[in-house]
Motif scaffolding. Sequence first.
Motif, short mmCIF file in Angstrom:
data_model
loop_
_atom_site.label_atom_id
_atom_site.label_comp_id
_atom_site.label_asym_id
_atom_site.label_seq_id
_atom_site.Cartn_x
_atom_site.Cartn_y
_atom_site.Cartn_z
N HIS A 151 2.18 -1.42 2.36
CA HIS A 151 3.64 -1.41 2.89
C HIS A 151 3.62 -1.05 4.33
O HIS A 151 4.30 -0.32 4.77
N HIS B 16 9.67 6.44 4.19
CA HIS B 16 10.81 5.44 4.76
C HIS B 16 12.26 6.28 4.36
O HIS B 16 12.29 6.40 3.22
N HIS C 155 13.88 6.53 0.78
CA HIS C 155 13.13 7.33 -0.03
C HIS C 155 12.95 8.82 -0.07
O HIS C 155 12.79 9.54 -0.89
N HIS D 81 7.02 7.10 -0.20
CA HIS D 81 6.56 6.82 1.30
C HIS D 81 7.62 7.36 2.05
O HIS D 81 8.84 7.69 1.50
N ASP E 179 7.34 0.89 -2.68
CA ASP E 179 7.63 -0.06 -1.75
C ASP E 179 6.27 -0.74 -1.32
O ASP E 179 5.33 -0.02 -0.86
ZN LIG Z 1 9.78 1.24 2.45
#
Ligand SMILES: [Zn+2]
Length: 286
Positions: free
Chosen positions: A156, A70, A73, A68, A178
């Motif tokens: 998430h 964020h 990551h 994802h 996540d």
């Molecule tokens: Zn995350």
Amino acid sequence: MKKSIKNELFLLGTKGGPAIRPKGSMPSSSLLVLDNEKIIIDAGLGVTKSLTDIGFNLNELSNIFITHLHSDHYLELGPLIHTAWTTGLTKKIKIYGPKGLVDYWQKFLLSMQHDIKNRIKSEGRISLKKIVNIIPIKKEFFKVGKIKVKFIKVPHPPLKESYAYKFIGSKKIVFSGDTRYFQPLASFSKKSDVLVHEAILPEYIDQIVKKTGLSLKLKKHLKSSHTKLDEVIKIAKLSNCKMLVINHLIPNDNTKKQKIEWQKKVNNKINTKVIVGQDNLRIRIS
Ligand SMILES: [Zn+2]
Ligand SMILES: [Zn+2]
């Protein structure tokens, strides 16, 4: 890397969240070696150095899965690919993940355009653009060599796209990405050889919020977007996985004391083998 290596998981960065602190652990990235395919899962800060430190040749970069968008990551995704290119990568690489990756990659190329142009012109390098194929998650499954890769969308918030991946070869490995507690992950990881699941210790939330100097918004996010350790154990039990690897630890200050604390909190709660993640940990999958 030795040719004899078959199935292994390298946890490169095991910290949940983007901030890094002195002597602390690094954000999310892992290398899965399954049936001799080398697959990178997430590209948080530090991934390039961690990969080379374990003997990974960047020329072998071929498949990257991003769970994802964020930053913990994918902050180093562009720099990883660019560095592999300057190291001599000429083969096509595939990056799988949320559709925003297309935009990220185009803008990364734009931000580095002066360097890239110069290197192509003065060093005779091939086009970086042409060797990268961004594949937004859409169809039912993917193939990496003989490995089948399945995915499910996990909750998430506030992100709309966050994925758990399942790599099916001679072994079955699942990465939760996540997610908040999400029971369908138990059936998704049914009888897997390894379940790599994120985890948070809720009793640390106040301390973390205080440390970052942020507001109640962060507290709400941590509470509503991650899976408490007890819930992770529940998922692992329901899934009947052979091994549970606790990853993306919140908190993770990289101290022995904290590792012992995590370990104590899982001891005697589950019959499955449990490994508490730490940076640069090599896990044999047999
Ligand atoms: Zn995350
Ligand atoms: Zn994260």
